[in-house]
Design a protein around this motif. Structure first.
Motif, PDB file in Angstrom:
ATOM      1  N   LEU A 275       0.697  -1.263  -0.089  1.00 13.68           N
ATOM      2  CA  LEU A 275       0.086  -0.091  -0.144  1.00 13.68           C
ATOM      3  C   LEU A 275       0.844   1.213   0.140  1.00 13.68           C
ATOM      4  O   LEU A 275       0.268   2.468  -0.401  1.00 13.68           O
ATOM      5  CB  LEU A 275      -1.101  -0.143   1.208  1.00 13.68           C
ATOM      6  N   THR A 276       1.937   1.284   0.694  1.00 11.29           N
ATOM      7  CA  THR A 276       2.829   2.448   0.486  1.00 11.29           C
ATOM      8  C   THR A 276       3.990   2.397  -0.806  1.00 11.29           C
ATOM      9  O   THR A 276       4.995   3.020  -0.904  1.00 11.29           O
ATOM     10  CB  THR A 276       4.044   2.426   1.629  1.00 11.29           C
ATOM     11  N   ALA A 277       3.352   1.375  -1.794  1.00 12.25           N
ATOM     12  CA  ALA A 277       4.118   1.307  -2.936  1.00 12.25           C
ATOM     13  C   ALA A 277       5.681   1.119  -2.765  1.00 12.25           C
ATOM     14  O   ALA A 277       6.570   1.748  -3.383  1.00 12.25           O
ATOM     15  CB  ALA A 277       4.289   2.696  -3.773  1.00 12.25           C
ATOM     16  N   GLY A 278       6.005   0.334  -1.640  1.00  9.56           N
ATOM     17  CA  GLY A 278       7.685  -0.259  -1.487  1.00  9.56           C
ATOM     18  C   GLY A 278       8.283   0.690  -0.478  1.00  9.56           C
ATOM     19  O   GLY A 278       9.451   0.483  -0.093  1.00  9.56           O
ATOM     20  N   LYS A 279       7.814   2.084  -0.368  1.00  6.25           N
ATOM     21  CA  LYS A 279       8.491   3.139   0.365  1.00  6.25           C
ATOM     22  C   LYS A 279       8.636   2.465   1.713  1.00  6.25           C
ATOM     23  O   LYS A 279       9.801   2.807   2.508  1.00  6.25           O
ATOM     24  CB  LYS A 279       7.661   4.382   0.678  1.00  6.25           C
ATOM     25  N   SER A 280       7.821   1.949   2.472  1.00  2.93           N
ATOM     26  CA  SER A 280       7.840   1.149   3.730  1.00  2.93           C
ATOM     27  C   SER A 280       9.430   0.350   3.887  1.00  2.93           C
ATOM     28  O   SER A 280       9.820   0.243   4.906  1.00  2.93           O
ATOM     29  CB  SER A 280       6.749   0.417   4.127  1.00  2.93           C
ATOM     30  N   LEU A 281       9.491  -0.283   2.873  1.00  2.00           N
ATOM     31  CA  LEU A 281      10.635  -1.135   2.819  1.00  2.00           C
ATOM     32  C   LEU A 281      12.152  -0.377   3.282  1.00  2.00           C
ATOM     33  O   LEU A 281      12.832  -0.728   3.885  1.00  2.00           O
ATOM     34  CB  LEU A 281      10.802  -2.069   1.797  1.00  2.00           C
ATOM     35  N   GLU A 282      12.175   0.667   2.303  1.00  4.33           N
ATOM     36  CA  GLU A 282      13.167   1.672   2.393  1.00  4.33           C
ATOM     37  C   GLU A 282      13.406   2.221   3.826  1.00  4.33           C
ATOM     38  O   GLU A 282      14.554   2.308   4.236  1.00  4.33           O
ATOM     39  CB  GLU A 282      13.218   2.599   1.422  1.00  4.33           C
ATOM     40  N   THR A 283      12.052   2.682   4.225  1.00  2.25           N
ATOM     41  CA  THR A 283      12.201   3.151   5.551  1.00  2.25           C
ATOM     42  C   THR A 283      12.669   1.935   6.700  1.00  2.25           C
ATOM     43  O   THR A 283      13.460   2.198   7.519  1.00  2.25           O
ATOM     44  CB  THR A 283      10.714   3.628   6.128  1.00  2.25           C
ATOM     45  N   ASN A 284      12.234   0.706   6.586  1.00  2.00           N
ATOM     46  CA  ASN A 284      12.632  -0.331   7.359  1.00  2.00           C
ATOM     47  C   ASN A 284      14.171  -0.597   7.214  1.00  2.00           C
ATOM     48  O   ASN A 284      14.528  -0.659   8.509  1.00  2.00           O
ATOM     49  CB  ASN A 284      11.840  -1.682   6.951  1.00  2.00           C
ATOM     50  N   ILE A 285      14.775  -0.633   6.377  1.00  2.00           N
ATOM     51  CA  ILE A 285      15.953  -0.679   6.202  1.00  2.00           C
ATOM     52  C   ILE A 285      16.992   0.388   6.774  1.00  2.00           C
ATOM     53  O   ILE A 285      17.858   0.153   7.551  1.00  2.00           O
ATOM     54  CB  ILE A 285      16.498  -1.069   4.631  1.00  2.00           C
ATOM     55  N   GLN A 286      16.418   1.625   6.529  1.00  2.00           N
ATOM     56  CA  GLN A 286      17.061   2.650   7.364  1.00  2.00           C
ATOM     57  C   GLN A 286      16.974   2.771   8.627  1.00  2.00           C
ATOM     58  O   GLN A 286      18.051   3.200   9.375  1.00  2.00           O
ATOM     59  CB  GLN A 286      16.763   3.991   6.705  1.00  2.00           C
ATOM     60  N   LEU A 287      15.846   2.416   9.064  1.00  2.00           N
ATOM     61  CA  LEU A 287      15.696   2.343  10.872  1.00  2.00           C
ATOM     62  C   LEU A 287      16.309   1.465  11.238  1.00  2.00           C
ATOM     63  O   LEU A 287      17.022   1.614  12.238  1.00  2.00           O
ATOM     64  CB  LEU A 287      14.096   2.426  11.178  1.00  2.00           C
ATOM     65  N   VAL A 288      16.790   0.093  10.668  1.00  2.00           N
ATOM     66  CA  VAL A 288      17.627  -0.802  11.218  1.00  2.00           C
ATOM     67  C   VAL A 288      18.851  -0.452  11.430  1.00  2.00           C
ATOM     68  O   VAL A 288      19.701  -0.681  12.325  1.00  2.00           O
ATOM     69  CB  VAL A 288      17.243  -2.296  10.435  1.00  2.00           C
ATOM     70  N   LEU A 289      19.452   0.055  10.200  1.00  2.00           N
ATOM     71  CA  LEU A 289      20.900   0.721  10.069  1.00  2.00           C
ATOM     72  C   LEU A 289      21.188   1.864  11.471  1.00  2.00           C
ATOM     73  O   LEU A 289      22.131   1.855  12.014  1.00  2.00           O
ATOM     74  CB  LEU A 289      21.075   1.173   8.963  1.00  2.00           C
ATOM     75  N   ASN A 290      20.175   2.558  11.318  1.00  2.00           N
ATOM     76  CA  ASN A 290      20.163   3.734  12.288  1.00  2.00           C
ATOM     77  C   ASN A 290      20.274   3.058  13.776  1.00  2.00           C
ATOM     78  O   ASN A 290      20.828   3.542  14.697  1.00  2.00           O
ATOM     79  CB  ASN A 290      19.033   4.593  12.244  1.00  2.00           C
ATOM     80  N   ASN A 291      19.220   2.018  14.242  1.00  2.00           N
ATOM     81  CA  ASN A 291      19.270   1.324  15.489  1.00  2.00           C
ATOM     82  C   ASN A 291      20.868   0.621  15.624  1.00  2.00           C
ATOM     83  O   ASN A 291      21.155   0.678  16.872  1.00  2.00           O
ATOM     84  CB  ASN A 291      18.150   0.462  15.537  1.00  2.00           C
ATOM     85  N   ALA A 292      21.364  -0.017  14.595  1.00  2.00           N
ATOM     86  CA  ALA A 292      22.820  -0.948  14.715  1.00  2.00           C
ATOM     87  C   ALA A 292      23.622   0.508  15.216  1.00  2.00           C
ATOM     88  O   ALA A 292      24.478  -0.016  16.122  1.00  2.00           O
ATOM     89  CB  ALA A 292      22.959  -1.362  13.334  1.00  2.00           C
ATOM     90  N   LYS A 293      23.569   1.548  14.577  1.00  2.00           N
ATOM     91  CA  LYS A 293      24.519   2.506  15.078  1.00  2.00           C
ATOM     92  C   LYS A 293      24.428   2.843  16.602  1.00  2.00           C
ATOM     93  O   LYS A 293      25.302   3.103  16.999  1.00  2.00           O
ATOM     94  CB  LYS A 293      24.294   3.983  13.867  1.00  2.00           C
ATOM     95  N   VAL A 294      23.381   3.500  16.779  1.00  2.00           N
ATOM     96  CA  VAL A 294      23.089   3.977  18.182  1.00  2.00           C
ATOM     97  C   VAL A 294      23.182   2.853  19.382  1.00  2.00           C
ATOM     98  O   VAL A 294      24.017   3.058  20.152  1.00  2.00           O
ATOM     99  CB  VAL A 294      21.726   4.429  18.475  1.00  2.00           C
ATOM    100  N   ALA A 295      22.966   1.323  18.747  1.00  2.00           N
ATOM    101  CA  ALA A 295      23.397   0.386  19.853  1.00  2.00           C
ATOM    102  C   ALA A 295      24.885   0.211  19.951  1.00  2.00           C
ATOM    103  O   ALA A 295      25.287   0.045  21.024  1.00  2.00           O
ATOM    104  CB  ALA A 295      22.776  -1.064  19.157  1.00  2.00           C
TER     105      ALA A 295
END
Length: 304
Positions: A275-295
């Motif tokens: 329903l988000t035309a795949g935009k949610s997947l890119e968001t998903n990838i970026q938030l995981v990378l951001n969490n790895a950095k903060v962790a």
């Protein structure tokens, strides 16, 4: 304390032995998160992000019935290729998968268990599970919340998945005595969006302060985990109101199709992506990378 029950790679074993920072990563995100080769590339990128910020990554999984903390590139690729054929493993499934000498992809709950057995205190993921919308009739509540109430691991995430009832999820965590701390935010993020309409228990501005809070909690003998909510970078955040519409449409379709239990989360996340035309997947990838950095930053601060 390190456990003999978990097989560690040399890199992870040496880091733990010498008090160096280690960050646990889950494997469900690899097997069930996205198709091959995207999942393989993402897993390596997340490990790379942890290393870049000074910590050692320990991807957690069960391979041939063996609890593992730290995988080789070859093992990560095998996991990525097998994908959905690998059983998704939570607390209740661990003994079965171990006894049957099978492969298991760890969820938030089972990653926390294996991380604690290995002596790893910091874990980066996407978003935690929680109380599902309509749980007052379905009783659909993620095992992640129970685990957070009893296992001494801090979980760095982009809040709770936005498909959940976030208000009830926070109530449940409060009952279990789990602090929900915002990393440089007073608003609780809702996975794809930087806000959810709810506040965190406290806004913490630095990795050093966060590490001090974690040490205080566990030194005082206060059992259980901590949720460290880290919002997705602004450039990748989706619109909160727009996401609510998308999720409500996905929920309506799920109920019409009679999708229930453990099939509901993958169904909803797949529908949201569509329903988000795949935009949610890119968001998903970026938030995981951001969490790895903060962790990694928090793990480095704790090791000091």
């Amino acid at each position: 304390m390190m456990s003999m029950q978990v097989k560690l790679t040399d890199e992870v074993a040496n880091a733990l032995k010498n008090g160096k920072p280690v960050v646990a990563l889950e494997s469900t995100i690899i097997s069930h998160g996205m198709p091959y080769p995207q999942n393989f590339e993402m897993a390596l990128a997340v490990e790379g992000k942890v290393r870049e910020h000074g910590a050692v990554p320990a991807t957690i999984a069960i391979i041939d019935g063996e609890l593992r903390a730290g995988l080789s590139v070859k093992e990560i690729e095998a996991f990525a290729k097998k994908g959905m054929q690998i059983t998704k493993v939570s607390r209740r499934d661990i003994p079965v998968i171990v006894a049957q000498k099978k492969d298991g992809a760890t969820t938030v709950a089972s990653t926390m268990i294996i991380a604690e057995l290995a002596g790893i205190k910091i874990f980066a993921t996407g978003g935690i599970g929680g109380v599902h919308r309509g749980a007052e009739t379905t009783m659909d509540i993620s095992a992640d919340l129970e685990e957070l109430g009893q296992t001494n691991v801090a979980v760095i995430c982009a809040g709770a998945k936005s498909i959940l009832d976030i208000g009830l999820t926070l109530e449940y965590l409060e009952t279990k005595g789990v602090p929900v701390l915002g990393y440089q935010t007073a608003d609780l993020p809702a996975f794809y969006t930087r806000e959810s309409g709810f506040k965190v228990d406290a806004k913490i501005d630095s990795a050093t302060e966060m590490a001090a809070i974690l040490k205080s909690k566990w030194q005082l003998g206060l059992k259980g985990g901590v949720v460290i909510a880290n919002p997705v970078p602004e450039a990748y955040s989706l619109d909160f109101k727009e996401m609510e519409k998308v999720i409500n449409n996905a929920l309506t379709e799920m109920n019409q199709k009679g999708v229930k239990g453990k099939d509901s989360t993958p169904f909803l996340l797949g529908k949201v992506k569509e329903l988000t035309a795949g935009k949610s997947l890119e968001t998903n990838i970026q938030l995981v990378l951001n969490n790895a950095k903060v962790a990694a930053e928090i793990a480095v601060a704790m090791s000091k």
